[in-house]
Design a protein around this motif. Structure first.
Motif, PDB file in Angstrom:
ATOM      1  N   ARG A 116      63.741  36.827  45.717  1.00 44.18           N
ATOM      2  CA  ARG A 116      63.731  37.236  46.727  1.00 44.18           C
ATOM      3  C   ARG A 116      62.621  36.502  47.630  1.00 44.18           C
ATOM      4  NH1 ARG A 116      63.885  43.555  47.661  1.00 44.18           N
ATOM      5  NH2 ARG A 116      66.029  43.747  46.905  1.00 44.18           N
ATOM      6  N   LEU A 117      61.314  35.042  46.813  1.00 50.80           N
ATOM      7  CA  LEU A 117      60.832  34.922  48.080  1.00 50.80           C
ATOM      8  C   LEU A 117      61.077  32.955  47.969  1.00 50.80           C
ATOM      9  CD1 LEU A 117      57.423  34.661  48.055  1.00 50.80           C
ATOM     10  CD2 LEU A 117      57.195  33.318  46.500  1.00 50.80           C
ATOM     11  N   THR A 118      61.274  33.132  49.398  1.00 46.14           N
ATOM     12  CA  THR A 118      62.088  31.845  49.697  1.00 46.14           C
ATOM     13  C   THR A 118      61.383  30.962  50.839  1.00 46.14           C
ATOM     14  OG1 THR A 118      62.967  33.154  51.423  1.00 46.14           O
ATOM     15  CG2 THR A 118      64.297  33.071  49.067  1.00 46.14           C
ATOM     16  N   LYS A 119      60.455  31.715  51.209  1.00 48.53           N
ATOM     17  CA  LYS A 119      59.291  31.120  52.094  1.00 48.53           C
ATOM     18  C   LYS A 119      58.106  30.601  51.303  1.00 48.53           C
ATOM     19  CE  LYS A 119      62.311  31.560  56.468  1.00 48.53           C
ATOM     20  NZ  LYS A 119      62.183  32.139  57.948  1.00 48.53           N
ATOM     21  N   GLY A 120      57.241  30.184  52.050  1.00 47.62           N
ATOM     22  CA  GLY A 120      55.963  30.032  51.227  1.00 47.62           C
ATOM     23  C   GLY A 120      56.035  30.088  49.661  1.00 47.62           C
ATOM     24  N   ASN A 121      56.055  28.985  49.069  1.00 50.13           N
ATOM     25  CA  ASN A 121      57.113  29.395  48.004  1.00 50.13           C
ATOM     26  C   ASN A 121      56.280  28.167  47.117  1.00 50.13           C
ATOM     27  OD1 ASN A 121      58.567  28.046  47.933  1.00 50.13           O
ATOM     28  ND2 ASN A 121      60.709  29.361  47.404  1.00 50.13           N
ATOM     29  N   THR A 122      55.360  27.468  47.263  1.00 49.26           N
ATOM     30  CA  THR A 122      54.775  26.590  46.855  1.00 49.26           C
ATOM     31  C   THR A 122      53.228  26.699  45.878  1.00 49.26           C
ATOM     32  OG1 THR A 122      52.819  25.355  48.267  1.00 49.26           O
ATOM     33  CG2 THR A 122      55.510  24.545  48.969  1.00 49.26           C
ATOM     34  N   ILE A 123      53.644  25.664  45.084  1.00 52.43           N
ATOM     35  CA  ILE A 123      52.166  26.375  44.583  1.00 52.43           C
ATOM     36  C   ILE A 123      51.194  26.207  44.606  1.00 52.43           C
ATOM     37  CG2 ILE A 123      51.084  25.637  41.632  1.00 52.43           C
ATOM     38  CD1 ILE A 123      53.606  26.958  41.070  1.00 52.43           C
ATOM     39  N   ASP A 124      50.545  25.662  46.271  1.00 49.91           N
ATOM     40  CA  ASP A 124      48.970  25.266  46.508  1.00 49.91           C
ATOM     41  C   ASP A 124      49.160  26.559  47.863  1.00 49.91           C
ATOM     42  OD1 ASP A 124      48.703  23.299  45.181  1.00 49.91           O
ATOM     43  OD2 ASP A 124      49.323  21.552  46.856  1.00 49.91           O
ATOM     44  N   ASN A 125      50.307  26.965  48.407  1.00 51.52           N
ATOM     45  CA  ASN A 125      50.598  28.148  48.793  1.00 51.52           C
ATOM     46  C   ASN A 125      49.758  29.684  48.229  1.00 51.52           C
ATOM     47  OD1 ASN A 125      50.798  29.807  51.319  1.00 51.52           O
ATOM     48  ND2 ASN A 125      52.816  30.239  50.757  1.00 51.52           N
ATOM     49  N   LEU A 126      50.613  29.489  47.260  1.00 51.41           N
ATOM     50  CA  LEU A 126      50.419  30.504  46.319  1.00 51.41           C
ATOM     51  C   LEU A 126      49.552  30.943  45.430  1.00 51.41           C
ATOM     52  CD1 LEU A 126      54.222  30.505  44.247  1.00 51.41           C
ATOM     53  CD2 LEU A 126      53.869  32.134  45.685  1.00 51.41           C
ATOM     54  N   ARG A 127      48.750  30.426  44.976  1.00 48.69           N
ATOM     55  CA  ARG A 127      47.646  29.932  44.102  1.00 48.69           C
ATOM     56  C   ARG A 127      46.119  29.977  45.616  1.00 48.69           C
ATOM     57  NH1 ARG A 127      47.092  24.851  42.753  1.00 48.69           N
ATOM     58  NH2 ARG A 127      47.712  25.009  40.747  1.00 48.69           N
ATOM     59  N   ALA A 128      46.401  29.695  47.071  1.00 44.21           N
ATOM     60  CA  ALA A 128      45.766  29.466  47.925  1.00 44.21           C
ATOM     61  C   ALA A 128      46.121  31.665  48.707  1.00 44.21           C
ATOM     62  CB  ALA A 128      46.171  28.989  49.253  1.00 44.21           C
ATOM     63  N   ALA A 129      47.165  31.979  47.959  1.00 46.93           N
ATOM     64  CA  ALA A 129      47.782  33.793  48.266  1.00 46.93           C
ATOM     65  C   ALA A 129      46.675  33.910  46.624  1.00 46.93           C
ATOM     66  CB  ALA A 129      48.998  34.455  48.040  1.00 46.93           C
ATOM     67  N   ILE A 130      46.607  33.644  46.131  1.00 47.02           N
ATOM     68  CA  ILE A 130      45.642  34.243  44.651  1.00 47.02           C
ATOM     69  C   ILE A 130      44.475  34.667  44.815  1.00 47.02           C
ATOM     70  CG2 ILE A 130      46.120  34.246  41.979  1.00 47.02           C
ATOM     71  CD1 ILE A 130      48.644  33.613  42.203  1.00 47.02           C
ATOM     72  N   ASN A 131      43.795  33.627  45.120  1.00 45.20           N
ATOM     73  CA  ASN A 131      42.266  32.965  45.359  1.00 45.20           C
ATOM     74  C   ASN A 131      41.784  34.183  46.704  1.00 45.20           C
ATOM     75  OD1 ASN A 131      42.129  31.089  43.758  1.00 45.20           O
ATOM     76  ND2 ASN A 131      42.389  29.467  44.681  1.00 45.20           N
ATOM     77  N   ASN A 132      42.620  34.276  47.394  1.00 47.06           N
ATOM     78  CA  ASN A 132      42.260  35.125  48.397  1.00 47.06           C
ATOM     79  C   ASN A 132      41.959  36.845  48.650  1.00 47.06           C
ATOM     80  OD1 ASN A 132      42.240  33.351  50.668  1.00 47.06           O
ATOM     81  ND2 ASN A 132      43.818  33.218  51.548  1.00 47.06           N
ATOM     82  N   ALA A 133      43.237  36.878  47.350  1.00 48.04           N
ATOM     83  CA  ALA A 133      43.301  38.327  46.565  1.00 48.04           C
ATOM     84  C   ALA A 133      41.555  38.734  45.653  1.00 48.04           C
ATOM     85  CB  ALA A 133      44.475  38.544  45.856  1.00 48.04           C
ATOM     86  N   LEU A 134      41.875  37.343  45.103  1.00 43.19           N
ATOM     87  CA  LEU A 134      40.786  37.315  44.257  1.00 43.19           C
ATOM     88  C   LEU A 134      39.404  37.494  44.588  1.00 43.19           C
ATOM     89  CD1 LEU A 134      41.617  34.160  42.170  1.00 43.19           C
ATOM     90  CD2 LEU A 134      41.097  36.454  41.145  1.00 43.19           C
ATOM     91  N   ALA A 135      38.607  36.748  45.483  1.00 44.89           N
ATOM     92  CA  ALA A 135      38.196  37.161  46.606  1.00 44.89           C
ATOM     93  C   ALA A 135      38.003  38.377  47.465  1.00 44.89           C
ATOM     94  CB  ALA A 135      38.055  35.912  48.221  1.00 44.89           C
ATOM     95  N   LYS A 136      39.088  39.346  47.656  1.00 41.60           N
ATOM     96  CA  LYS A 136      38.832  40.615  48.185  1.00 41.60           C
ATOM     97  C   LYS A 136      38.224  41.048  47.095  1.00 41.60           C
ATOM     98  CE  LYS A 136      41.449  39.862  51.971  1.00 41.60           C
ATOM     99  NZ  LYS A 136      43.306  40.077  52.052  1.00 41.60           N
ATOM    100  N   ARG A 137      38.315  41.008  45.636  1.00 31.96           N
ATOM    101  CA  ARG A 137      38.586  42.452  44.545  1.00 31.96           C
ATOM    102  C   ARG A 137      36.864  42.539  44.016  1.00 31.96           C
ATOM    103  NH1 ARG A 137      39.280  39.671  39.198  1.00 31.96           N
ATOM    104  NH2 ARG A 137      39.272  41.816  38.499  1.00 31.96           N
ATOM    105  N   PRO A 138      36.508  43.726  44.115  1.00 33.30           N
ATOM    106  CA  PRO A 138      35.395  43.994  43.827  1.00 33.30           C
ATOM    107  C   PRO A 138      34.415  43.538  42.564  1.00 33.30           C
ATOM    108  CG  PRO A 138      36.648  46.417  43.346  1.00 33.30           C
ATOM    109  CD  PRO A 138      37.870  44.967  43.952  1.00 33.30           C
ATOM    110  N   ARG A 139      33.702  43.409  42.801  1.00 31.19           N
ATOM    111  CA  ARG A 139      33.048  42.114  41.742  1.00 31.19           C
ATOM    112  C   ARG A 139      32.865  44.156  40.413  1.00 31.19           C
ATOM    113  NH1 ARG A 139      33.244  37.554  42.576  1.00 31.19           N
ATOM    114  NH2 ARG A 139      32.852  36.315  44.470  1.00 31.19           N
ATOM    115  N   LYS A 140      32.314  43.258  39.442  1.00 30.16           N
ATOM    116  CA  LYS A 140      32.477  44.267  38.288  1.00 30.16           C
ATOM    117  C   LYS A 140      31.112  43.694  37.896  1.00 30.16           C
ATOM    118  CE  LYS A 140      36.881  45.007  36.131  1.00 30.16           C
ATOM    119  NZ  LYS A 140      37.424  44.586  35.041  1.00 30.16           N
ATOM    120  N   ARG A 141      29.701  44.852  37.719  1.00 34.62           N
ATOM    121  CA  ARG A 141      28.890  45.533  37.428  1.00 34.62           C
ATOM    122  C   ARG A 141      28.814  44.836  35.804  1.00 34.62           C
ATOM    123  NH1 ARG A 141      25.720  49.095  41.222  1.00 34.62           N
ATOM    124  NH2 ARG A 141      26.196  48.186  43.371  1.00 34.62           N
ATOM    125  N   THR A 142      27.066  44.043  35.377  1.00 35.48           N
ATOM    126  CA  THR A 142      27.566  43.588  33.799  1.00 35.48           C
ATOM    127  C   THR A 142      26.885  44.339  33.472  1.00 35.48           C
ATOM    128  OG1 THR A 142      26.832  41.511  34.635  1.00 35.48           O
ATOM    129  CG2 THR A 142      29.498  42.422  33.892  1.00 35.48           C
TER     130      THR A 142
END
Length: 142
Positions: A116-142
């Motif tokens: 169903r993903l027909t628009k914005g399905n380039t690797i660069d665009n998907l990587r940017a979306a994943i990087n944005n999601a990674l940035a929003k994740r709460p940091r785990k304390r170690t």
């Protein structure tokens, strides 16, 4: 080997002890975790999956969850929806790391399961979306 049979050891994680001169080896399993996991593995025959699903399966520790991930990817209509599934994989699967989810080869495996993903399905665009999601994740304390 005395009777001419070949023995093959496949070792995947954990601790192993190899005793080449031992006459026997006994492995004890305690609790129901092993039995439940074995039943899940047997219930999901990987040879019944599409090649695209099999490519993703190598990254999934808990094969019982594979059908869930495939179903969620099939519903993705945007890059951010795919990124959400990537974050779910990152949180639930031991073999999936933050470094892996942004690699082109892994993104291609996810994309192959998103009809169903027909628009914005380039690797660069998907990587940017994943990087944005990674940035929003709460940091785990170690």
């Amino acid at each position: 080997m005395e009777d001419g049979k070949q023995i093959v050891f496949n070792i995947y994680g954990g601790s192993q002890q190899i005793n080449p001169t031992a006459a026997t080896a006994i492995q004890n399993y305690y609790g129901d975790q092993f039995a439940a996991e074995k039943l899940r593995e047997e219930s999901l025959n990987l040879s019944d999956l599409t090649p695209e699903a099999q490519a993703l399966a190598v990254h999934i520790s808990h094969v019982g969850n594979l059908t869930l991930y495939i179903a969620q990817l099939a519903q993705c209509e945007s890059a951010s929806a795919l990124a959400d599934v990537a974050m779910l994989l990152l949180e639930q699967e031991d073999k999936v790391t933050a470094e892996l989810v942004v690699k082109a080869a892994f993104i291609k495996k996810l994309l192959a399961l998103c009809p169903r993903l027909t628009k914005g399905n380039t690797i660069d665009n998907l990587r940017a979306a994943i990087n944005n999601a990674l940035a929003k994740r709460p940091r785990k304390r170690t």
